[in-house]
Scaffold this motif. Sequence first.
Motif, PDB file in Angstrom:
ATOM      1  N   TYR A  47       0.692  -1.177   0.126  1.00 20.24           N
ATOM      2  CA  TYR A  47       0.209   0.550   0.084  1.00 20.24           C
ATOM      3  C   TYR A  47       1.006   1.280  -0.443  1.00 20.24           C
ATOM      4  CZ  TYR A  47      -4.028  -3.006   0.897  1.00 20.24           C
ATOM      5  OH  TYR A  47      -4.712  -4.000   0.835  1.00 20.24           O
ATOM      6  N   ARG A  48       1.611   1.252  -0.315  1.00 23.10           N
ATOM      7  CA  ARG A  48       3.012   2.012  -0.462  1.00 23.10           C
ATOM      8  C   ARG A  48       2.311   3.331  -1.576  1.00 23.10           C
ATOM      9  NH1 ARG A  48       3.798  -1.542  -4.441  1.00 23.10           N
ATOM     10  NH2 ARG A  48       5.301  -0.939  -6.151  1.00 23.10           N
ATOM     11  N   ASP A  49       2.680   4.605  -1.589  1.00 17.97           N
ATOM     12  CA  ASP A  49       1.760   6.074  -1.966  1.00 17.97           C
ATOM     13  C   ASP A  49       2.727   6.201  -3.158  1.00 17.97           C
ATOM     14  OD1 ASP A  49       0.311   7.786  -3.039  1.00 17.97           O
ATOM     15  OD2 ASP A  49       1.502   9.381  -1.065  1.00 17.97           O
ATOM     16  N   ASN A  82       0.812   2.232  -8.277  1.00 15.84           N
ATOM     17  CA  ASN A  82      -0.194   1.596  -6.957  1.00 15.84           C
ATOM     18  C   ASN A  82      -1.075   1.246  -7.497  1.00 15.84           C
ATOM     19  OD1 ASN A  82      -0.232  -0.550  -5.406  1.00 15.84           O
ATOM     20  ND2 ASN A  82       0.558   0.407  -3.062  1.00 15.84           N
ATOM     21  N   HIS A  83      -1.926  -0.218  -7.917  1.00 13.89           N
ATOM     22  CA  HIS A  83      -3.503  -0.378  -8.149  1.00 13.89           C
ATOM     23  C   HIS A  83      -3.582  -0.769  -7.080  1.00 13.89           C
ATOM     24  CE1 HIS A  83      -2.896   1.553 -12.014  1.00 13.89           C
ATOM     25  NE2 HIS A  83      -1.963   0.965 -11.797  1.00 13.89           N
ATOM     26  N   ALA A  84      -3.224  -1.102  -5.942  1.00 13.88           N
ATOM     27  CA  ALA A  84      -3.495  -1.476  -4.585  1.00 13.88           C
ATOM     28  C   ALA A  84      -5.492  -1.450  -4.329  1.00 13.88           C
ATOM     29  CB  ALA A  84      -2.736  -1.775  -3.639  1.00 13.88           C
ATOM     30  N   PRO A  85      -6.177  -1.656  -3.775  1.00 14.23           N
ATOM     31  CA  PRO A  85      -7.407  -0.881  -3.679  1.00 14.23           C
ATOM     32  C   PRO A  85      -7.160  -0.337  -2.201  1.00 14.23           C
ATOM     33  CG  PRO A  85      -7.562  -3.501  -3.044  1.00 14.23           C
ATOM     34  CD  PRO A  85      -6.071  -3.077  -3.351  1.00 14.23           C
ATOM     35  N   TYR A  86      -7.661   1.146  -2.365  1.00 15.24           N
ATOM     36  CA  TYR A  86      -7.550   2.184  -1.415  1.00 15.24           C
ATOM     37  C   TYR A  86      -8.779   2.438  -0.786  1.00 15.24           C
ATOM     38  CZ  TYR A  86      -6.665   6.302   0.197  1.00 15.24           C
ATOM     39  OH  TYR A  86      -6.822   8.463   0.838  1.00 15.24           O
ATOM     40  N   ARG A 116      -3.109   7.907   4.790  1.00 16.03           N
ATOM     41  CA  ARG A 116      -4.679   8.723   4.963  1.00 16.03           C
ATOM     42  C   ARG A 116      -5.870   8.120   4.993  1.00 16.03           C
ATOM     43  NH1 ARG A 116      -1.758  10.626   0.252  1.00 16.03           N
ATOM     44  NH2 ARG A 116      -1.263  12.786   0.004  1.00 16.03           N
ATOM     45  N   LYS A 117      -5.906   7.305   5.469  1.00 18.05           N
ATOM     46  CA  LYS A 117      -7.024   6.610   6.095  1.00 18.05           C
ATOM     47  C   LYS A 117      -7.544   5.788   7.820  1.00 18.05           C
ATOM     48  CE  LYS A 117      -7.915   1.289   5.484  1.00 18.05           C
ATOM     49  NZ  LYS A 117      -7.622   1.073   6.983  1.00 18.05           N
ATOM     50  N   MET A 160      -3.071   1.065   8.012  1.00 18.07           N
ATOM     51  CA  MET A 160      -2.082   0.844   6.923  1.00 18.07           C
ATOM     52  C   MET A 160      -2.929   0.095   5.900  1.00 18.07           C
ATOM     53  SD  MET A 160       1.426   0.477   8.128  1.00 18.07           S
ATOM     54  CE  MET A 160       1.959   0.140   9.480  1.00 18.07           C
ATOM     55  N   TYR A 161      -3.445  -1.257   6.461  1.00 17.40           N
ATOM     56  CA  TYR A 161      -4.139  -2.099   5.259  1.00 17.40           C
ATOM     57  C   TYR A 161      -4.670  -0.256   4.451  1.00 17.40           C
ATOM     58  CZ  TYR A 161      -6.463  -6.275   3.140  1.00 17.40           C
ATOM     59  OH  TYR A 161      -7.160  -6.923   2.605  1.00 17.40           O
ATOM     60  N   ARG A 162      -4.591  -0.998   3.303  1.00 15.56           N
ATOM     61  CA  ARG A 162      -6.156  -0.630   1.957  1.00 15.56           C
ATOM     62  C   ARG A 162      -5.376   0.765   2.209  1.00 15.56           C
ATOM     63  NH1 ARG A 162     -11.248  -4.335   2.680  1.00 15.56           N
ATOM     64  NH2 ARG A 162     -10.615  -6.218   1.779  1.00 15.56           N
ATOM     65  N   GLY A 163      -4.506   1.452   2.708  1.00 14.43           N
ATOM     66  CA  GLY A 163      -4.362   3.072   2.759  1.00 14.43           C
ATOM     67  C   GLY A 163      -3.368   2.812   1.518  1.00 14.43           C
ATOM     68  N   ARG A 164      -2.940   4.495   1.821  1.00 18.04           N
ATOM     69  CA  ARG A 164      -2.371   4.763   1.169  1.00 18.04           C
ATOM     70  C   ARG A 164      -0.633   5.291   1.872  1.00 18.04           C
ATOM     71  NH1 ARG A 164      -3.574   2.038  -2.366  1.00 18.04           N
ATOM     72  NH2 ARG A 164      -3.471   1.942  -4.179  1.00 18.04           N
ATOM     73  N   ILE A 165       0.169   4.351   1.711  1.00 14.19           N
ATOM     74  CA  ILE A 165       1.229   5.055   3.199  1.00 14.19           C
ATOM     75  C   ILE A 165       2.654   5.747   1.908  1.00 14.19           C
ATOM     76  CG2 ILE A 165       2.953   4.626   3.937  1.00 14.19           C
ATOM     77  CD1 ILE A 165       1.262   1.626   4.502  1.00 14.19           C
ATOM     78  N   ARG A 166       2.400   7.149   3.143  1.00 14.25           N
ATOM     79  CA  ARG A 166       3.479   8.152   2.564  1.00 14.25           C
ATOM     80  C   ARG A 166       4.613   8.015   3.771  1.00 14.25           C
ATOM     81  NH1 ARG A 166       0.827  13.425   3.486  1.00 14.25           N
ATOM     82  NH2 ARG A 166      -0.333  12.237   4.576  1.00 14.25           N
TER      83      ARG A 166
END
Lengths: 329, 656
Positions: A64-66, A70-74, B308-309, B371-377
Amino acid sequence: MRRWRWLLLAALVLVTGCGPEYQVLHPAGPVGRTELRLIILSAILIGIVVIPVLVLLFYIVWRYRDKPDNHAPYKPEWSESKWLEVVWWGVPIVIIGILGFYTGQTTFALTKPPESDVKPLTIDVTSLDWKWLFEYPDQGIATVNYCEIPTGVPVQFVLTSDAPMNSFWVPQLGGQEYTMPGMAMRLWLQADRPGTYYGHGANFTGKGFAHMQFHVIATSQNKFDQWVARVKQTAPPLTKAGYQRLKQPSVMGRAAYSSFPKGLFNATIWAEGGRYMDGMLDMPGMSESTEPEGGAATGGTAAGAHPAGQSSASQHAAAGMKMAMGHGE
Amino acid sequence: MWEGFRHFADTYLMWNEGPLIWMSDVLILLTSIGIVAVLTYFKKWKWLWDEWLTTVDHKKIGIMYLICALLMFFRGGVDALLMRTQLALPNNHFLDAEHYDQIFTTHGTIMILFMAMPFIFALFNIAVPLQIGARDVAFPYLNAISFWLFFFGALLFNISFVFGGSPDAGWTSYPPLSELAFDKGPGENFYLLGLQISGIGSIATGINFMATILKMRAPGMTLMRMPLFTWSVLAACVVIIFAFPALTVALALLLLDRIVGTHFFTILHGGNPMMFINLFWIWGHPEVYIVILPAFGVFSEVVATFARKRIFGYGSMVVALMAISVISFFVWVHHFFTMGAGADVNTFFAVATMAVGIPTGVKVFNWLFTMYRGRIRMSLPMLWTVAFVPCFAIGGATGVMLAVAPADYQYHNSYFLIAHFHQVLIGGTVFGMLAGMYYWWPKMFGFLLDERLGRWAFWFFNIGFYVCFMPQYALGFMGMQRRMYTYPADLGWGTLNFISTIGAYLMGIGFLFMVAQIIYSIRYGQRDLTGDPWDGRTLEWSLPSPVPHYNFAVIPTVEDRDYWWVLKQQGRTQELRPRPEEIQPIHMPKNSGRPFLMGVAFFVAGIGFVFNWYVLAVLGLLGVVACMVARAFEYDDEYHIPVEEVQHTEAALGRL
């Protein structure tokens, strides 16, 4: 612990792969072995939680890196899941339950002598600034900074201090116990194979603390008896004045004494703790009632049989009470 | 005359001890002269007094706590490096026993009480009022007193290094070793009084923030809408309020033993040293939760912001925090399973200790699934948070291993224990405080800390950490005890100790990078013009950086958890901008120099008690009483900021 046996065995092979300098992982007696089994069991059980955490962390942080590609679900609002939370409240509770059970079982077991059909040996240990005095009440000899024990015989170390509190630790034979002024504590240890085992004070006592090393030398019963006889014949006696000199803060090597003043050990405890044990003296029959299991099983070699205990019934009771506060009871 | 001076120099200044002390004296003298010269040259004395020494503004008090925490981190770190240098080789003689004993004592005491505590208080002060929509804490004047008591307590403790001699009975200071019979110098008195004075401040801070959180929240900010950092502060305050009095009592009784000859903890005359050990850990174990809970709060904020979650399982997180704070009071005996409390007692405390692992584990999983299903910076705060998880997981795991009482007979007071508590205190508290510092730094100062230097600091510190402490677990299994100033060569401990020392130096380099980062960023750091550099979720990010001293021109009305984030999602951020007609005169507390003077009075009394100079002690205490009486008759302690001034300030910030 049967169900865990194969896992424990595998782990045992693994840890004994470490060199002999890993003393805790190479126990030389039943107490150390019991403790090692528990160490390994606890390590495996917590692995059940810790390893998934590590794997999950690396996976999630990577997945889930930004990054723009990255097309993982958000799902920024997804923040509840009943069953997931039940899993991670539930699994640790079960693990703690299992570990707690074995912890309790072993804690109680270690308060008893490792082998109940052999007559135990008693050694009275006094930690001084900065040396260890060992008295053998049944043999009538004393040593400094080393002691000899026969293999295969449970040894009852009765611990006190005539200096700041210390801790008596022989890693290869088993875990430690504090030595405290005015108190007598009991620690059961046993060596199964001959050897010289490193021991050290484990609780800081000031300037000379780092030099409070001693050795426990395990030999066959025969050799042990010969050694006792030799000390009796060749070593000088420990006098009251000699003990006072020994008590002065200093670092020293080994010494042996053919005899020691009668009642020295109990007198030491009494001199430093007697006054705050007043309340206990009023309880009749304390020395018997505190020894329901150990006392009976060991043929009365515990507090009741101390030569030093002859001085008075009340001292007896006090020492007995305090001894009951070893690793258990 | 000369003889008198010689006597004074040897007894109090320890000039007979050699060049190390002389060098320290010279350095301290030069630094002091330097500070005085700079302040005088730039005519900053009035600024120092008006803006800082007399302030009651929570944000400035927070910054002062932060500066102290970083300075003490340096001092404690130097202590650590000296110890590791001594232990790098067997039979080393870099330090002698006496100095080594003093250094491990000051290292432990400083890191826990004068580094971790001010660091968490720094973040309390900086973040809590802003997060709950308040203009200050409940008792701003008391807040200043807390800080100055901490400051002068820490000063008293630290001054022992060059005046009178450092304490040397360990940070746990067990009697009878810490009693007069075995420890004659004034060092132990410095320990007792330094901790006592700063401890009063800590209790006051606990009360202050509990009142702030319970009574000062903005309208609509219900308890279950509070940010998790604020929840963690509330949990920590509960623990502070119930735990610190035990320390106060233990220290006071031991001090009485030492200075007036009572026998609470002596061997003879009815004293019982075990009572001190119990009292100490009835405070001491909750204390480690006091410093870890706010770190948990920081991680919750950082994880949600940088993934962001929404935080996963908010309800569980709150329950876990409160559960930890309650269970923390039922575990203290695990610090002395080997004191012979009996198998039943040991089993109870063993299981209770393991039980702490349950809510803690839940928190870790909830962070992961945030973090799971987030967008991690991976910005600096997140970097430290991500590093925290494996470090704390391993540290927590070894904690559960230590909780197994019979196994603890083998670990107790060995390097296994040392490795464990450094792993949870560094991996938990220090990483958490650093994450929090990076996170709220722009809010405090209006600029960001440089990323590149920060990453160097991060990697040096992290790799250094593992290199330093992993070998220590192994050393524990080899039978190495803590607090040994040296060890023989024949036990095979040399190699791992040497590796461990290398790790310690790597951490030291990491710290230097952090210092470089701060200095560099003051000049060149990216300025925070939006007030919301991380795309934050909670109210503090709705304010400009740095925040005007009244915080909110108009107190917001909160309608949801993560309200600022919700407003941003719905494009309603304008609602938190003040409208000119809404602005009213703002009621604020006046600055006061008295908290500072009260700190000075406590310090004077402290010095008096340390050396049994009772005239000085009484004078100091009279000063304390005078400050309290003066406060009791003070009526003019508040003022209103006029509407025009607020409008002017807000307009200048471009918010009107």
